[in-house]
Enzyme design. Structure first.
Site, PDB file in Angstrom:
ATOM      1  N   THR A  74       0.850  -1.191   0.000  1.00 40.33           N
ATOM      2  CA  THR A  74       0.000   0.000   0.000  1.00 40.33           C
ATOM      3  C   THR A  74       0.886   1.242   0.000  1.00 40.33           C
ATOM      4  OG1 THR A  74      -1.786  -1.134   1.150  1.00 40.33           O
ATOM      5  CG2 THR A  74      -1.749   1.268   1.349  1.00 40.33           C
TER       6      THR A  74
ATOM      7  N   ARG B 232     -37.403   5.122  -0.160  1.00 36.98           N
ATOM      8  CA  ARG B 232     -37.907   4.274  -1.250  1.00 36.98           C
ATOM      9  C   ARG B 232     -39.303   3.736  -0.923  1.00 36.98           C
ATOM     10  NH1 ARG B 232     -37.433   3.428  -6.603  1.00 36.98           N
ATOM     11  NH2 ARG B 232     -37.657   1.237  -7.170  1.00 36.98           N
TER      12      ARG B 232
ATOM     13  N   GLU C  76      -3.918  -7.414   6.881  1.00 40.76           N
ATOM     14  CA  GLU C  76      -3.655  -7.356   8.337  1.00 40.76           C
ATOM     15  C   GLU C  76      -3.801  -8.727   8.986  1.00 40.76           C
ATOM     16  OE1 GLU C  76      -2.360  -3.631   8.702  1.00 40.76           O
ATOM     17  OE2 GLU C  76      -2.686  -4.887  10.458  1.00 40.76           O
TER      18      GLU C  76
HETATM   19  C1  LIG Z   1      -5.050  -4.074  -1.375  1.00 44.08           C
HETATM   20  C2  LIG Z   1      -3.984  -4.751  -0.563  1.00 44.08           C
HETATM   21  C3  LIG Z   1      -3.104  -3.980   0.181  1.00 44.08           C
HETATM   22  C4  LIG Z   1      -2.099  -4.590   0.919  1.00 44.08           C
HETATM   23  N1  LIG Z   1      -1.178  -3.814   1.583  1.00 44.08           N
HETATM   24  C5  LIG Z   1      -0.089  -4.405   2.129  1.00 44.08           C
HETATM   25  C6  LIG Z   1       0.982  -3.619   2.659  1.00 44.08           C
HETATM   26  O1  LIG Z   1       0.920  -2.384   2.685  1.00 44.08           O
HETATM   27  N2  LIG Z   1       2.076  -4.247   3.142  1.00 44.08           N
HETATM   28  C7  LIG Z   1       2.185  -5.597   3.151  1.00 44.08           C
HETATM   29  O2  LIG Z   1       3.211  -6.105   3.598  1.00 44.08           O
HETATM   30  N3  LIG Z   1       1.183  -6.380   2.666  1.00 44.08           N
HETATM   31  C8  LIG Z   1       0.057  -5.825   2.152  1.00 44.08           C
HETATM   32  N4  LIG Z   1      -0.953  -6.600   1.636  1.00 44.08           N
HETATM   33  C9  LIG Z   1      -0.808  -8.037   1.649  1.00 44.08           C
HETATM   34  C10 LIG Z   1      -1.754  -8.760   2.587  1.00 44.08           C
HETATM   35  O3  LIG Z   1      -1.383  -8.511   3.919  1.00 44.08           O
HETATM   36  C11 LIG Z   1      -1.705 -10.247   2.205  1.00 44.08           C
HETATM   37  O4  LIG Z   1      -2.390 -10.362   0.974  1.00 44.08           O
HETATM   38  C12 LIG Z   1      -2.331 -11.137   3.245  1.00 44.08           C
HETATM   39  O5  LIG Z   1      -1.534 -11.185   4.412  1.00 44.08           O
HETATM   40  C13 LIG Z   1      -2.502 -12.572   2.735  1.00 44.08           C
HETATM   41  O6  LIG Z   1      -1.314 -13.044   2.175  1.00 44.08           O
HETATM   42  P1  LIG Z   1      -1.361 -13.725   0.717  1.00 44.08           P
HETATM   43  O7  LIG Z   1      -2.057 -12.801  -0.183  1.00 44.08           O
HETATM   44  O8  LIG Z   1       0.010 -14.150   0.382  1.00 44.08           O
HETATM   45  O9  LIG Z   1      -2.300 -14.992   0.895  1.00 44.08           O
HETATM   46  P2  LIG Z   1      -1.830 -16.445   1.397  1.00 44.08           P
HETATM   47  O10 LIG Z   1      -1.044 -16.297   2.640  1.00 44.08           O
HETATM   48  O11 LIG Z   1      -1.225 -17.166   0.250  1.00 44.08           O
HETATM   49  O12 LIG Z   1      -3.213 -17.112   1.751  1.00 44.08           O
HETATM   50  C14 LIG Z   1      -4.095 -17.683   0.754  1.00 44.08           C
HETATM   51  C15 LIG Z   1      -5.314 -18.247   1.480  1.00 44.08           C
HETATM   52  O13 LIG Z   1      -4.904 -19.312   2.351  1.00 44.08           O
HETATM   53  C16 LIG Z   1      -5.356 -19.067   3.671  1.00 44.08           C
HETATM   54  N5  LIG Z   1      -4.374 -19.570   4.622  1.00 44.08           N
HETATM   55  C17 LIG Z   1      -3.027 -19.366   4.625  1.00 44.08           C
HETATM   56  N6  LIG Z   1      -2.452 -19.994   5.656  1.00 44.08           N
HETATM   57  C18 LIG Z   1      -3.461 -20.600   6.338  1.00 44.08           C
HETATM   58  C19 LIG Z   1      -3.525 -21.386   7.511  1.00 44.08           C
HETATM   59  N7  LIG Z   1      -2.441 -21.696   8.222  1.00 44.08           N
HETATM   60  N8  LIG Z   1      -4.736 -21.864   7.917  1.00 44.08           N
HETATM   61  C20 LIG Z   1      -5.865 -21.540   7.221  1.00 44.08           C
HETATM   62  N9  LIG Z   1      -5.884 -20.786   6.108  1.00 44.08           N
HETATM   63  C21 LIG Z   1      -4.690 -20.326   5.673  1.00 44.08           C
HETATM   64  C22 LIG Z   1      -5.484 -17.538   3.762  1.00 44.08           C
HETATM   65  O14 LIG Z   1      -6.363 -17.159   4.805  1.00 44.08           O
HETATM   66  C23 LIG Z   1      -6.008 -17.217   2.372  1.00 44.08           C
HETATM   67  O15 LIG Z   1      -7.398 -17.417   2.335  1.00 44.08           O
HETATM   68  C24 LIG Z   1      -2.007  -6.010   0.941  1.00 44.08           C
HETATM   69  C25 LIG Z   1      -2.923  -6.782   0.220  1.00 44.08           C
HETATM   70  C26 LIG Z   1      -3.896  -6.161  -0.529  1.00 44.08           C
HETATM   71  C27 LIG Z   1      -4.862  -7.021  -1.323  1.00 44.08           C
END
Ligand SMILES: Cc1cc2nc3c(=O)[nH]c(=O)nc-3n(C[C@H](O)[C@H](O)[C@H](O)COP(=O)(O)OP(=O)(O)OC[C@H]3O[C@@H](n4cnc5c(N)ncnc54)[C@H](O)[C@@H]3O)c2cc1C
Length: 374
Positions: free
Chosen positions: A154, A260, A356
């Site tokens: 972000t 509405r 988060e």
């Molecule tokens: C618009 C946006 C802004 C963001 N801003 C920032 C930022 O400023 N800085 C930053 O560092 N990151 C940022 N992020 C990243 C965000 O924090 C991550 O997308 C998030 O932590 C999930 O990580 P991932 O996308 O790699 O999903 P993954 O970790 O690959 O997870 C995929 C799915 O598997 C599930 N999962 C994973 N492990 C487990 C488990 N042990 N048990 C059950 N379910 C599990 C997850 O819940 C999810 O549904 C941002 C993301 C978005 C979309």
């Protein structure tokens, strides 16, 4: 947030700012996907970027409760702008874990709104498993060389300072302040997102970036501890952000259903509509009460704040998703059009369940803590 008298004037000021500066621009920013430049300038005049920083540096000295009040009010008006503005609060970690020298160099820029910040935790291979991060910081004679890619950042490309989580040894991490202008720093293309469209998101690419020693925060082996503490605070701020979206959608739904008319009467008079509205209000108020209690525990230094903040994060973000979806439903066909704000709110809400720490990860942490209590 539910307020004691002390916070009421503060909330009213932020609300006025949010309704005057953020709300009128929300739809256009969502359409254009441009970062909220004007909003940032107006916020700086009111001292919003400096809210969590100490008064000795000209900051607002706002506690976590006041930060959440501000975030809720801003997100109620425009979730994207609120996100961009709140990102400037990240470097309050410099106050919590940094040296006096770091604070003298960094905090005045943040307080004046002259610099923006971001944090770099997530990587292409994952966000949930933060401790698998592969970005590497290697010590040199007088500093560090950092290599890696941070994903979904972000304010990527828009921020001046990036607080980067990087591996300093096989099992340890450090937190580093990387500047946008450092040689070797570049940014990926802006991501095309479902919502939060006025908040820039991109990769931050670190290719042999040389970082002087003063940019290391605290101990190079305690980055994981620092980041967990910083995330606890931001989790409450971002719960308030989600709560703001939920509250805004509830207000829109109340307004619309009173106006509405179907079958000769306002749809607000139908019991099925009232039942749905009551459920929306219950979700918002339960989420708000839990967030308030998490803030109180945090301010009181109670370790129970951690799990309460996770519960608040799940409740606030699930409320945001459910209440915005229900608001679209109550608008009928109009809710599906971009002409009305509930459509934007529903798109903005989704990511609050993902970032988060995803809500699955928080549920795991909550269950772990409760099992450990018996
Ligand atoms: C618009 C946006 C802004 C963001 N801003 C920032 C930022 O400023 N800085 C930053 O560092 N990151 C940022 N992020 C990243 C965000 O924090 C991550 O997308 C998030 O932590 C999930 O990580 P991932 O996308 O790699 O999903 P993954 O970790 O690959 O997870 C995929 C799915 O598997 C599930 N999962 C994973 N492990 C487990 C488990 N042990 N048990 C059950 N379910 C599990 C997850 O819940 C999810 O549904 C941002 C993301 C978005 C979309």
């Amino acid at each position: 947030m539910t307020l004691e008298a002390d916070y009421r004037d503060f909330r009213d000021n932020i609300r006025r700012f949010a309704q005057t500066e953020l709300a009128p621009r929300a739809a256009e920013l969502d359409r254009s996907g441009e970062p909220p430049h004007q909003v940032h300038q107006a916020a700086a005049k009111l001292g919003i970027p400096g809210l969590p920083y100490p008064e000795s540096y000209g900051g607002g000295g706002a506690d976590i409760f006041a930060q959440c009040v501000a975030m809720e009010e801003m997100a109620r008006a425009c979730a994207s702008s609120a996100l961009s503005l709140g990102s400037s609060w990240i470097l309050s970690a410099v106050v919590d874990f940094g040296s006096k020298d770091q604070q003298d160099r960094i905090v005045p820029q943040m307080v004046a709104g002259e610099a923006r910040s971001a944090w770099g935790l997530t990587e292409p291979k994952g966000g949930s498993d933060l401790m698998a991060a592969s970005t590497k910081a290697t010590r040199t004679g007088d500093g560090w060389i950092i290599n890696g890619v941070k994903r979904f950042i972000t304010n990527g490309g828009w921020a001046d300072w990036y607080m980067v989580f990087a591996r300093t040894s096989e099992k340890r991490f450090g937190l580093f302040l990387v500047n946008k202008a450092d040689p070797g720093v570049s940014f990926g293309a802006q991501e095309k997102k479902m919502g939060m469209r006025a908040s820039p998101t991109s990769d931050v690419i670190l290719d042999n970036v040389i970082v002087p020693e003063w940019r290391l925060l605290g101990d190079p082996e305690r980055g994981a501890e620092y980041i967990n503490k910083a995330l606890l605070k931001s989790r409450m701020q971002m719960s308030a952000h989600a709560l703001g979206i939920a509250g805004a959608a509830l207000t829109e739904a109340l307004r619309y259903t009173k106006e509405r008319v179907q079958f000769g009467q306002p749809v607000a008079d139908f019991q099925l509509v009232r039942g749905l509205v009551a459920d929306m209000a219950i979700k918002v108020e339960a989420a708000r009460a839990t967030l308030c209690s998490a803030c109180e525990l945090y301010i009181g230094g109670d370790p129970a704040a951690k799990t309460q903040a996770s519960i608040a994060k799940v409740l606030c973000s699930d409320a945001a998703m459910a209440v915005t979806t229900d608001a679209v439903q109550l608008y009928g066909g109009y809710g599906y059009l971009q002409d009305y704000p509930v459509e934007r709110m529903m798109r903005d809400a989704k990511v609050t369940q993902i970032w988060e720490g995803t809500n699955q990860i928080h549920r795991l942490m909550i269950a772990k803590d409760f099992y450990e209590r018996v």
